[in-house]
Design a protein around this motif. Sequence first.
Motif, short mmCIF file in Angstrom:
data_model
loop_
_atom_site.label_atom_id
_atom_site.label_comp_id
_atom_site.label_asym_id
_atom_site.label_seq_id
_atom_site.Cartn_x
_atom_site.Cartn_y
_atom_site.Cartn_z
N PRO A 44 0.83 -1.21 0.00
CA PRO A 44 0.00 0.00 0.00
C PRO A 44 0.86 1.26 0.00
O PRO A 44 1.91 1.30 0.63
N MET A 45 0.40 2.27 -0.72
CA MET A 45 1.14 3.51 -0.85
C MET A 45 0.16 4.67 -0.89
O MET A 45 -1.06 4.48 -0.92
N LYS A 46 0.70 5.88 -0.88
CA LYS A 46 -0.13 7.08 -0.87
C LYS A 46 0.08 7.88 -2.15
O LYS A 46 1.22 8.05 -2.61
N LEU A 47 -1.02 8.39 -2.71
CA LEU A 47 -0.98 9.36 -3.79
C LEU A 47 -1.64 10.63 -3.27
O LEU A 47 -2.74 10.59 -2.72
N ILE A 48 -0.97 11.76 -3.48
CA ILE A 48 -1.36 13.00 -2.80
C ILE A 48 -2.13 13.94 -3.72
O ILE A 48 -1.66 14.27 -4.81
N LEU A 49 -3.29 14.39 -3.25
CA LEU A 49 -3.99 15.52 -3.88
C LEU A 49 -3.69 16.80 -3.09
O LEU A 49 -3.27 17.79 -3.66
N MET A 50 -3.90 16.75 -1.76
CA MET A 50 -3.60 17.90 -0.91
C MET A 50 -3.50 17.41 0.53
O MET A 50 -4.31 16.57 0.95
N THR A 51 -2.54 17.96 1.29
CA THR A 51 -2.30 17.49 2.64
C THR A 51 -2.73 18.51 3.69
O THR A 51 -2.90 19.70 3.41
N PHE A 52 -2.88 18.02 4.91
CA PHE A 52 -3.12 18.88 6.06
C PHE A 52 -1.94 19.82 6.29
O PHE A 52 -2.11 20.99 6.63
#
Length: 479
Positions: free
Chosen positions: A335-343
Amino acid sequence: MKKYTFSILAALAITFSATSCTEDFEETNVNPNLISEITAGSVLNPVIYNLVSNNTSKNYDITAQLMQVHIPFPSNALGIHRYDITQGTGNSTWSTTYNNLINIEEMLKVSREKGDVNYEAIALTLRAWMMSNLTDMFGDVPFSEAGQGELGNFTPKFDSQQEIYTALLSDLENANALYQNSLGMKYGADILFNGDVTKWKKFTNSLHLRLLLRVSNKAEMNSFQKMSAILNDPSTYPVFTSNLDAAVLQVTGIAPNVSPWQREQDYRDNRAFASFFINNLNEINDPRLAKFTTHATDNNGISIGYKGVDAAYEGNSSQFDFTPSRPNTDFVMEPMKLILMTFAEVEFIKAELAQKGFYSNAETHYTNGVKAAISLWTDLDPTEEYLAQEKVAFNGSLEQIMTQKYYALFFTDFQQWYEYRRTGFPVLPTTSTMLNNKKVPNRLLYPTSAQNLNKENYNQAVQNMGGDQIDIKVWWENN
């Protein structure tokens, strides 16, 4: 054209079976010719995945090179990190955006026809996210007439960037007012927020802050006052308040929700981290290094810690007597992360707003941003000793905010590059092999398709912008 779009879209929608009947992404054999209509929900997941997957790939290809994160290695001549920009550099972003814009417009149409206000708000939000990325990359682009092929308009006009931003900001304001928690997500959980309407609303308003800040150099946009109004009314305009809220796609590895890199070695091989990126993190013993990159090794294969090579380095790669740190393949293995917008980005926006005198507690929000950026990737909270270091502890400067934001925007589409163009930070080193007078490009060149298939409107856009060169500033960069 419309029937073709519907067939592809519907097939994708059913393949993304989490949309309506299961949370597992199981592939389904379908005959697209049997699909007679779509729903707003069936469009949503394919659009999210397609856009964020492509944006992440382009972060690797474009942003990481321009912003001296990591570069092709060996690379003895030219390359994007030397500002060698061709007419093909932005092709994928252009085509992916317009292919998905057609689908978003269909989502808007059917959601309005059926009164699905939450899906209408989400469609407006996704359109603002994708079109802001496109116009920030090229400047003036087709928007108001884009996707009208079914009406016979195959040569849409190029809207000015000011017109586009004015429309997108209005769309985000309208989207915020549309959401109704009581209606939920009638077509099932989505892949981004799992059907949480409140989180979608937070994304809408967090994105609104990003876009307002982007155009804040233009006094007529009244950005700082509008941002203050949003932040001072959290009940009306909720924004991200933790990493749990952030617009981060969790990639499971269950097809079709898979890594943009089919082979993890394609992320690592022939790529090295840049000295600028590595050295700053080395100086503060940053815990993200172990997540982002590998150890460099000497000629005997012995670890020499984290060490990069200069972007746009002069001379031949044979000059290096070590193997530099390379991207860590664990980063792109599911599992991995793809970023749109972060905190973290929201917190740095607040910090900058406060630093400029339009909000309060700049140091608190800056520190929150640093903490959130580290914990997003490491699941660790930085220690007090880390935060107290001279290069980390808040000194009140915009440069420090933006340098930390640069690291927080790692792996986030084109945002490092856009924010650099807006502020000039962080200060990037130069070498003699850089083109464009050693200046980071302000935009990419329009694709040849825009020139060949829409020549009259292309020529008008070029005239309005002052040229189709990489050193032409877009509207929000011109004071």
